[in-house]
Design an enzyme around this catalytic site. Structure first.
Site, short mmCIF file in Angstrom:
data_model
loop_
_atom_site.label_atom_id
_atom_site.label_comp_id
_atom_site.label_asym_id
_atom_site.label_seq_id
_atom_site.Cartn_x
_atom_site.Cartn_y
_atom_site.Cartn_z
N SER A 352 0.89 -1.19 0.00
CA SER A 352 0.00 0.00 0.00
C SER A 352 0.92 1.22 0.00
CB SER A 352 -0.92 -0.02 1.21
OG SER A 352 -0.21 -0.30 2.38
N SER A 353 1.26 1.66 -1.19
CA SER A 353 2.42 2.53 -1.33
C SER A 353 2.12 3.99 -1.64
CB SER A 353 3.34 1.99 -2.43
OG SER A 353 2.65 2.01 -3.66
N ASP A 376 -1.14 0.08 -4.81
CA ASP A 376 -2.11 0.72 -3.91
C ASP A 376 -3.50 0.42 -4.45
OD1 ASP A 376 -1.81 2.99 -1.54
OD2 ASP A 376 -3.77 2.99 -2.52
N CYS A 478 0.47 4.21 11.27
CA CYS A 478 0.62 5.48 11.98
C CYS A 478 -0.48 5.57 13.03
CB CYS A 478 0.64 6.68 11.05
SG CYS A 478 -0.81 6.84 10.00
C1 SAM Z 1 -0.65 4.60 5.20
S1 SAM Z 1 -1.12 4.78 3.56
C2 SAM Z 1 0.31 4.34 2.70
C3 SAM Z 1 1.33 5.43 2.65
C4 SAM Z 1 2.51 5.04 1.79
N1 SAM Z 1 3.13 3.82 2.24
C5 SAM Z 1 3.56 6.11 1.73
O1 SAM Z 1 4.61 5.99 2.37
O2 SAM Z 1 3.37 7.10 1.03
C6 SAM Z 1 -2.16 3.41 3.35
C7 SAM Z 1 -2.55 3.13 1.92
O3 SAM Z 1 -3.25 1.90 1.91
C8 SAM Z 1 -4.10 1.93 0.78
N2 SAM Z 1 -5.05 0.82 0.93
C9 SAM Z 1 -6.21 0.78 1.62
N3 SAM Z 1 -6.75 -0.43 1.52
C10 SAM Z 1 -5.93 -1.19 0.76
C11 SAM Z 1 -5.94 -2.53 0.30
N4 SAM Z 1 -6.94 -3.36 0.59
N5 SAM Z 1 -4.94 -2.96 -0.47
C12 SAM Z 1 -3.91 -2.14 -0.79
N6 SAM Z 1 -3.84 -0.85 -0.38
C13 SAM Z 1 -4.83 -0.40 0.38
C14 SAM Z 1 -4.68 3.32 0.82
O4 SAM Z 1 -5.16 3.70 -0.43
C15 SAM Z 1 -3.47 4.14 1.27
O5 SAM Z 1 -2.84 4.73 0.19
#
Ligand code: SAM
Length: 614
Positions: A352-353, A376, A478
Site C-alpha cells: 500500500s504505497s 495501492d 501510523c
Molecule cells: C498509510 S497509507 C500508505 C502510505 C505510503 N506507504 C507512503 O509511504 O506514502 C495506506 C494506503 O493503503 C491503501 N489501501 C487501503 N486499503 C488497501 C488494500 N486493501 N490494499 C492495498 N492498499 C490499500 C490506501 O489507499 C493508502 O494509500
C-alpha cells in the site's frame, strides 16, 4: 468543543512550554525522571520566536485528499475510508505532486523556533557525506538559540512563581460533590462545567492526586472516581469522544497520557528526506541554505533526513524540490523503510504505497536496481504515486493497483521483501487530522483491524522464504492502538507459524506490548517498536519486522474461513498468547471469566442483547 490546535508549523515547543507558565508542575517533575530512552528522536525547540514568518509551505495549502478507494467489496470500501488518514507525508502529496507538498498547510504561518540541542546544532552530523561538515552555516542558529535560551529561562522562573500560587499543598475538593452518586441526568456533574481553564486546572490537580493517591486523595473518594472525572475532563478539554479518550488514555500511565494528549495539539517538526538517487544530503542542505532555508540533520539515526526550522521560500516548490532532490516526509515515515533494509537487486513489494514516500526511499536504498512493485488499492492515489516516482527519478518501480489481499494468489508472489504500511485509524497523527478525535467508533477499529490482519497474511504469503538475501516482511501503521498493532501481529503469528518476529534494527523506540490489559501477546512482541509524539517528537507509529522461515504454512485450522474465525482468534489471543509461548502460565478460572466478559462485550458491540453478568 475542546482546545484548539495551535496553528503553527515547525518544531513544537517542549511540553513545558505547551503547558504554559508552569501550570503542570507534577508533569514537569515526572519528565525529569524519564530514562534516557525517552529522549526525543527529534529534539524539540526551546522556544518559539515570535517573528512572523513567510509561509514555509504557502504553496501547499490544499486539504488532504479524500478519495474513495475503488473497492471490491463493501467491507473493503468501509475499511478504506481510513486510508485518508494514512501516513504523514501522503495526503498533501496526493494533492499536487509537483508543486505542493507539505503536511500542515493550515499551519504555515508560524513562529520560528529553535533547537535546544546545543551539541547537534554546533556540529551537524552529515554522516553520509564526505567533505567538510563545518561548511554549513550554523551561526544564525546559534545566535537565535542564545535568545531563546534567555527567554526560556525567564519563562521557567515565571512558571515556578505561578506554580506556587496555583497549587495547593494538598488536594481539597477537586471532584464535584456527590449528589445522587455524583451524577445529574446520568452525567457527571463536572460535565456541566464548560470553563476550559477550570477543566485544565482540574486535570492537573487530579493528575497530582493520582500520582500520590494515599496522601492527597479526598477522604471517601475512590481512585476510580478520580480517573472517571479525569477522562471526562480530557475528553472535554481536548475535544475527544469519550470512547477514544479512554482508548488512548489506557495506553499510558496517567501523567504520560496527559503529555500525549498535549502533544497531539502541536505539529511535529517539518522534515525532508534527501533523495540519494539525485543528490547527497550535504549538497542539498547547502543548496537550501543558500535559498534562505534554516535546517539541520534530523539526528544521528538518519543519514538522509533534514529538519527544516524556517524558510524564506515555500519548501514544497523550490527548484530542488521540483528536480526531485528531496521528499517532504515525516521522520516517522523513514522508520519502516529502515527496518525493511532493502538490498540492491531485490524484488520488493510495497503493498500500500501511495503516494510513495516510503517506496521512493526503498528505490533509493536499492540504488534503482532490482524491481519494486508499488501497489495501492486506491486508483486515484496511484496518480500521485506515479508522479512522485517520476519526480524522484525512480526507475525500478512498477506501479500497480490491486487490493493487497489479492497478493500473491491473483497477482504475484515470491518477493524478497514486502512492506505493508497499512491503512489505519491515524491515532498517531491526530495533530494533523483532528477529526480522528471524534469520528472513530469501536466498530471502525474492528473493521480496520480485520483488514490489517488480512493484508498482513497476504504480505507474508507473498514473500519467498528461500530468498537468498531477504525473506522479510515489515508491518507499520501510523496508529498507536493495540488493536491495529500488536493484536494484528499476534494474529499473524498464530495463523502463519512459518514466520517469526525479528529485531527491527531501529535504534530507538519503545518496545511493543507483551501484556496489555487482559491481553497476553507472544513474548517476541517486544521486538516491535512503538513511537510517540510526546516521547520521540515524531508521529505516533508502530513498526514490526517478520522473517519468513518456510513457504509451507503449517495447518493450524480445520480449513474454516479465516474471516469468520477472526473474532474467536482475537478472544483466544488475549489469553492464550501462543502455543509456542511456553513461558507463560494461565489461570484457567480467571481466563474463563475474561473470555466470557470479552464475549459479552463483543456481542454487545455488535448490537446483540446481552444478559446481565451472573
Ligand atoms: C498509510 S497509507 C500508505 C502510505 C505510503 N506507504 C507512503 O509511504 O506514502 C495506506 C494506503 O493503503 C491503501 N489501501 C487501503 N486499503 C488497501 C488494500 N486493501 N490494499 C492495498 N492498499 C490499500 C490506501 O489507499 C493508502 O494509500
Amino acid at each position: 468543543m475542546g482546545r484548539k490546535q495551535k496553528s503553527k508549523q515547525g518544531v513544537p515547543p517542549t511540553l513545558e512550554e505547551v503547558r504554559g507558565a508552569g501550570k503542570k508542575p507534577e508533569m514537569k517533575a515526572e519528565k525529569k525522571r524519564k530514562p534516557a530512552e525517552e529522549t526525543a528522536a527529534l529534539q524539540p525547540r526551546k522556544k518559539q520566536i515570535s517573528q512572523e514568518k513567510k509561509s514555509l509551505f504557502e504553496e501547499s495549502e490544499s486539504e488532504p485528499e479524500n478519495d474513495d478507494v475503488e473497492a471490491a467489496s463493501d467491507e473493503f470500501e468501509q475499511a478504506d475510508e481510513f486510508s485518508e488518514v494514512e501516513d504523514d507525508d501522503d495526503a498533501a502529496e496526493a494533492q499536487d505532486e509537483f508543486v505542493q507538498d507539505g503536511e500542515d498547510k493550515e499551519e504555515s504561518e508560524e513562529d520560528s523556533v529553535f533547537d535546544s540541542d546545543e551539541e547537534s546544532r554546533a556540529k551537524p552530523m552529515f554522516s553520509d557525506d564526505s567533505g567538510d561538515e563545518d561548511d554549513l552555516e550554523v551561526a544564525n542558529l546559534e545566535a537565535m538559540s542564545r535568545k531563546i535560551d534567555e527567554e526560556a529561562e525567564k519563562e521557567e522562573m515565571e512558571a515556578e512563581e505561578e506554580l506556587h500560587t496555583n497549587i495547593h499543598p494538598t488536594a481539597p475538593a477537586i471532584l464535584p460533590p456527590t449528589v445522587d452518586g455524583g451524577m445529574v441526568d446520568g452525567q457527571p456533574i463536572s460535565a456541566f462545567t464548560q470553563d476550559l481553564s477550570q477543566i485544565q486546572l482540574r486535570i492537573q490537580e487530579i493528575n497530582r492526586v493520582l500520582n500520590d493517591f494515599k496522601n492527597l486523595c479526598e477522604p471517601g473518594r475512590s481512585r476510580a472516581e478520580y480517573v472517571d472525572q479525569l477522562l471526562n475532563d480530557i475528553s472535554v478539554y481536548y475535544g475527544y469522544s469519550k470512547f477514544l479518550a479512554e482508548k488512548l488514555f489506557e495506553l499510558f500511565p496517567v501523567s504520560e497520557a496527559i503529555e500525549f494528549f498535549e502533544a497531539n495539539e502541536l505539529p511535529r517538526p517539518v522534515t525532508i528526506r534527501t533523495n540519494t538517487l539525485k543528490t547527497q544530503r550535504r549538497e542539498l542542505a547547502q543548496a537550501l541554505i543558500n535559498r534562505g532555508v534554516n535546517l539541520e540533520p534530523i539526528g544521528k539515526w538518519s543519514k538522509v533526513g533534514l529538519q527544516v526550522f524556517e524558510s524564506q521560500v515555500p519548501i514544497g516548490a523550490t527548484p530542488e524540490y521540483l528536480a526531485g532532490h528531496y521528499m517532504l516526509q515525516a521522520a516517522s515515515s523513514f522508520l519502516p523503510v529502515m527496518a525493511l533494509a532493502p538490498q540492491p537487486s531485490e524484488r520488493i513489494l510495497d503493498m500500500s504505497s501511495a503516494p510513495g514516500g516510503k517506496v521512493t526511499y526503498v528505490a533509493a536504498l536499492q540504488k534503482n536496481t532490482g524491481v519494486i512493485f508499488a501497489n495501492d488499492a486506491n486508483k486515484a492515489r496511484t496518480k500521485a504515486l506515479s508522479a512522485n516516482i517520476h519526480r524522484l527519478g525512480v526507475r525500478n518501480a512498477i506501479v500497480c493497483n490491486y487490493d493487497g489481499r489479492k497478493f500473491p494468489n491473483d497477482v504475484l508472489g515470491g518477493f524478497d521483501r514486502v512492506l505493508l504500511d497499512a491503512p489505519c485509524s491515524g491515532t498517531g497523527v491526530i495533530y494533523k487530522d483532528q477529526s480522528v478525535k471524534t469520528n472513530k467508533s469501536e466498530r471502525d477499529f474492528d473493521t480496520l483491524s480485520h483488514l490489517q490482519r488480512q493484508l498482513l497474511l497476504s504480505a507474508i504469503d507473498s514473500v519467498n522464504a528461500d530468498s537468498k538475501t531477504g525473506g522479510y516482511i515489515v508491518y507499520s501503521t501510523c496508529s498507536i492502538t493495540v488493536d491495529e498493532d500488536e493484536a494484528v501481529i499476534q494474529y499473524a503469528l498464530k495463523k502463519r507459524p512459518n514466520v517469526k518476529l525479528v529485531s527491527t534494527g531501529l535504534e530507538f523506540g519503545r518496545e511493543g506490548f507483551v501484556r496489555y490489559r487482559e491481553k497476553r501477546f507472544h513474548p517476541s512482541l517486544k521486538l516491535t517498536r512503538r513511537y510517540y509524539p510526546h516521547v520521540h517528537n515524531i508521529d505516533g507509529f508502530f513498526v514490526a519486522k517478520l522473517k519468513k522461515m518456510s513457504d509451507k504454512i503449517p495447518q493450524t485450522t480445520d480449513g474454516a474461513d479465516e474471516a469468520e474465525e477472526e473474532h474467536e482468534d482475537a478472544e483466544e489471543e488475549s489469553v492464550n498468547a501462543s502455543s509456542e509461548n511456553d513461558n507463560l502460565t494461565f489461570n484457567d478460572e480467571a481466563d474463563k471469566a475474561i473470555i466470557e466478559e470479552n464475549r459479552r462485550k463483543w456481542l454487545k458491540s455488535k448490537g446483540y442483547k446481552v444478559s446481565k453478568k451472573n
